[in-house]
Design a protein around this motif. Structure first.
Motif, mmCIF file in Angstrom:
data_model
loop_
_atom_site.group_PDB
_atom_site.id
_atom_site.type_symbol
_atom_site.label_atom_id
_atom_site.label_comp_id
_atom_site.label_asym_id
_atom_site.label_seq_id
_atom_site.Cartn_x
_atom_site.Cartn_y
_atom_site.Cartn_z
ATOM 1 N N LYS A 1 8.855 -80.591 17.830
ATOM 2 C CA LYS A 1 7.916 -79.549 18.112
ATOM 3 C C LYS A 1 6.810 -80.127 19.026
ATOM 4 C CE LYS A 1 8.147 -76.149 14.630
ATOM 5 N NZ LYS A 1 7.553 -75.464 13.687
ATOM 6 N N GLY A 2 6.439 -81.423 18.789
ATOM 7 C CA GLY A 2 5.504 -81.969 19.691
ATOM 8 C C GLY A 2 5.961 -82.380 21.082
ATOM 9 N N LYS A 3 7.192 -82.231 21.255
ATOM 10 C CA LYS A 3 7.740 -82.561 22.619
ATOM 11 C C LYS A 3 8.163 -81.359 23.604
ATOM 12 C CE LYS A 3 7.303 -86.928 22.184
ATOM 13 N NZ LYS A 3 6.469 -87.836 23.219
ATOM 14 N N VAL A 4 7.988 -79.947 23.057
ATOM 15 C CA VAL A 4 8.495 -78.901 23.722
ATOM 16 C C VAL A 4 7.327 -77.941 23.523
ATOM 17 C CG1 VAL A 4 10.818 -79.179 23.114
ATOM 18 C CG2 VAL A 4 9.429 -77.909 21.661
ATOM 19 N N CYS A 5 7.379 -76.861 24.764
ATOM 20 C CA CYS A 5 6.481 -75.704 24.864
ATOM 21 C C CYS A 5 7.128 -74.881 25.613
ATOM 22 C CB CYS A 5 5.182 -76.140 25.524
ATOM 23 S SG CYS A 5 5.460 -76.649 27.256
ATOM 24 N N VAL A 6 6.721 -73.563 25.476
ATOM 25 C CA VAL A 6 7.290 -72.276 25.896
ATOM 26 C C VAL A 6 6.419 -71.615 26.758
ATOM 27 C CG1 VAL A 6 9.176 -71.936 24.354
ATOM 28 C CG2 VAL A 6 6.996 -70.911 23.866
ATOM 29 N N GLU B 1 6.420 -83.643 12.869
ATOM 30 C CA GLU B 1 7.385 -82.530 13.648
ATOM 31 C C GLU B 1 7.294 -81.254 13.027
ATOM 32 O OE1 GLU B 1 10.915 -85.693 14.981
ATOM 33 O OE2 GLU B 1 11.513 -83.748 14.540
ATOM 34 N N LEU B 2 7.040 -81.125 11.544
ATOM 35 C CA LEU B 2 6.879 -79.954 10.884
ATOM 36 C C LEU B 2 5.880 -79.300 10.956
ATOM 37 C CD1 LEU B 2 8.606 -81.373 7.519
ATOM 38 C CD2 LEU B 2 9.712 -80.235 9.393
ATOM 39 N N LEU B 3 4.614 -79.894 11.565
ATOM 40 C CA LEU B 3 3.550 -79.105 11.833
ATOM 41 C C LEU B 3 3.404 -78.572 13.255
ATOM 42 C CD1 LEU B 3 1.086 -81.865 10.203
ATOM 43 C CD2 LEU B 3 1.820 -79.709 9.257
ATOM 44 N N ARG B 4 2.766 -77.442 13.449
ATOM 45 C CA ARG B 4 2.825 -76.843 14.884
ATOM 46 C C ARG B 4 1.850 -77.916 15.626
ATOM 47 N NH1 ARG B 4 3.313 -71.466 17.105
ATOM 48 N NH2 ARG B 4 1.927 -71.420 19.037
ATOM 49 N N PRO B 5 2.321 -78.642 16.637
ATOM 50 C CA PRO B 5 1.542 -79.406 17.469
ATOM 51 C C PRO B 5 0.534 -78.623 18.654
ATOM 52 C CG PRO B 5 3.756 -79.422 18.056
ATOM 53 C CD PRO B 5 3.896 -78.446 17.047
ATOM 54 N N SER B 6 -0.143 -79.480 19.076
ATOM 55 C CA SER B 6 -0.891 -79.114 20.386
ATOM 56 C C SER B 6 -0.241 -79.977 21.364
ATOM 57 C CB SER B 6 -2.345 -79.378 20.443
ATOM 58 O OG SER B 6 -2.433 -80.738 20.157
ATOM 59 N N ILE B 7 0.104 -79.296 22.351
ATOM 60 C CA ILE B 7 1.035 -80.001 23.718
ATOM 61 C C ILE B 7 -0.203 -80.555 24.661
ATOM 62 C CG2 ILE B 7 2.334 -79.501 25.302
ATOM 63 C CD1 ILE B 7 4.166 -80.052 23.315
ATOM 64 N N LYS B 8 0.139 -81.769 25.115
ATOM 65 C CA LYS B 8 -0.691 -82.144 26.400
ATOM 66 C C LYS B 8 0.465 -82.958 27.049
ATOM 67 C CE LYS B 8 -4.926 -83.140 23.970
ATOM 68 N NZ LYS B 8 -4.522 -83.311 22.611
ATOM 69 N N LEU B 9 0.844 -82.311 28.143
ATOM 70 C CA LEU B 9 1.773 -82.763 28.915
ATOM 71 C C LEU B 9 1.470 -83.867 29.884
ATOM 72 C CD1 LEU B 9 3.794 -79.379 29.932
ATOM 73 C CD2 LEU B 9 4.341 -80.954 28.339
ATOM 74 N N TYR C 1 6.642 -70.200 16.780
ATOM 75 C CA TYR C 1 6.990 -71.725 16.253
ATOM 76 C C TYR C 1 7.103 -72.737 17.110
ATOM 77 C CZ TYR C 1 9.304 -68.497 12.823
ATOM 78 O OH TYR C 1 9.447 -67.421 11.898
ATOM 79 N N LEU C 2 6.840 -72.602 18.439
ATOM 80 C CA LEU C 2 6.503 -73.484 19.236
ATOM 81 C C LEU C 2 5.242 -73.154 20.330
ATOM 82 C CD1 LEU C 2 10.126 -73.533 21.054
ATOM 83 C CD2 LEU C 2 9.189 -74.993 19.208
ATOM 84 N N PRO C 3 4.534 -74.075 20.342
ATOM 85 C CA PRO C 3 3.398 -74.076 21.100
ATOM 86 C C PRO C 3 3.612 -73.473 22.699
ATOM 87 C CG PRO C 3 4.120 -76.396 21.291
ATOM 88 C CD PRO C 3 4.899 -75.738 20.386
ATOM 89 N N THR C 4 2.646 -72.722 23.149
ATOM 90 C CA THR C 4 2.929 -72.267 24.483
ATOM 91 C C THR C 4 2.071 -73.320 25.696
ATOM 92 O OG1 THR C 4 2.070 -69.991 23.830
ATOM 93 C CG2 THR C 4 1.819 -70.443 26.048
ATOM 94 N N CYS C 5 3.080 -73.484 26.511
ATOM 95 C CA CYS C 5 2.751 -74.457 27.432
ATOM 96 C C CYS C 5 1.176 -74.478 28.056
ATOM 97 C CB CYS C 5 3.514 -74.601 28.660
ATOM 98 S SG CYS C 5 5.175 -74.764 28.330
ATOM 99 N N TYR D 1 19.797 -77.401 14.969
ATOM 100 C CA TYR D 1 18.766 -76.366 15.040
ATOM 101 C C TYR D 1 17.501 -76.635 14.065
ATOM 102 C CZ TYR D 1 21.265 -73.612 18.560
ATOM 103 O OH TYR D 1 22.261 -73.147 19.709
ATOM 104 N N PRO D 2 16.252 -76.300 14.343
ATOM 105 C CA PRO D 2 15.595 -76.247 13.363
ATOM 106 C C PRO D 2 15.710 -75.199 12.559
ATOM 107 C CG PRO D 2 14.384 -75.894 15.613
ATOM 108 C CD PRO D 2 15.759 -76.241 15.850
ATOM 109 N N GLY D 3 15.014 -75.148 11.183
ATOM 110 C CA GLY D 3 15.196 -74.043 10.270
ATOM 111 C C GLY D 3 14.829 -72.583 10.894
ATOM 112 N N TRP D 4 14.068 -72.631 11.543
ATOM 113 C CA TRP D 4 13.381 -71.263 12.063
ATOM 114 C C TRP D 4 14.413 -70.634 12.986
ATOM 115 C CZ3 TRP D 4 12.383 -70.505 17.234
ATOM 116 C CH2 TRP D 4 12.203 -71.583 18.058
ATOM 117 N N VAL D 5 15.116 -71.467 13.813
ATOM 118 C CA VAL D 5 16.204 -71.089 14.577
ATOM 119 C C VAL D 5 17.487 -70.651 14.019
ATOM 120 C CG1 VAL D 5 17.722 -71.692 16.488
ATOM 121 C CG2 VAL D 5 15.413 -72.343 16.787
ATOM 122 N N ARG D 6 17.630 -71.448 12.823
ATOM 123 C CA ARG D 6 18.954 -70.851 12.097
ATOM 124 C C ARG D 6 18.828 -69.742 11.247
ATOM 125 N NH1 ARG D 6 18.659 -76.567 10.825
ATOM 126 N NH2 ARG D 6 17.555 -76.031 8.557
#
Length: 171
Positions: free
Chosen positions: A84-89, A25-33, A148-152, A119-124
């Motif tokens: 992080k691998g379960k969210v996108c913006v 979860e600490l790595l910036r993931p790629s999202i595949k919905l 910090y979060l992948p774009t959808c 909250y994750p560290g970046w939000v805090r």
């Protein structure tokens, strides 16, 4: 008093379950919905912290994804504790943070501590740079969240399409 104790106990349990994370979860993931269980959040003004803690826990357990496509305020921001691998913006995403209220002084403090812990560290860090949680809303926009979060996925395709062939070659 009995209700307050139940509330505090439930928040403690949710904190232990929601804050669990893995190294992945600490790595910036790629999202595949794909066709997975996807919850799209837009125009969510929040509500009771305990209700959102339970919703987030259920979403984690289901393996679902959260797509932020508009305002997510107050307790809704607990969805940021998802892996992080379960969210996108999307570019329309925004997050509103403030001190919890409505549960009495002690309950409000417990709720605020719970939220900050989960909250994750970046939000805090983002909240701390703005002086911490306050009575007024501090709004995080897509510009900050997308660092910090992948774009959808559909947003990624649109951004590439808008560049055009000349800009893709660097011209």
């Amino acid at each position: 008093m009995k209700t307050t104790m139940k509330f505090l106990g439930a928040l403690g349990l949710m904190g232990a379950l929601v804050s669990a994370s893995t190294a992945g979860e600490l790595l910036r993931p790629s999202i595949k919905l794909g066709t997975a269980n996807v919850k799209t959040i837009s125009g969510d003004r929040g509500g009771y912290v305990i209700d959102y803690a339970i919703r987030v826990l259920k979403m984690r357990r289901s393996g679902g994804f959260v797509r932020f496509n508009g305002a997510c305020d107050s307790a809704c921001t607990l969805y940021l504790s998802m892996p992080k691998g379960k969210v996108c913006v999307t570019q329309r995403a925004s997050f509103g943070f403030h001190l919890p209220y409505g549960a009495g002084a002690r309950g409000n403090q417990v709720a605020a501590n719970f939220m900050m812990k989960n909250y994750p560290g970046w939000v805090r860090s983002w909240i701390a740079k703005r002086g911490g949680l306050k009575g007024s809303i501090a709004t995080m926009t897509y510009a900050d969240a997308s660092r910090y979060l992948p774009t959808c996925p559909s947003e990624q395709r649109m951004a590439i399409a808008n560049l055009g062939p000349t800009r893709l070659r660097g011209g």
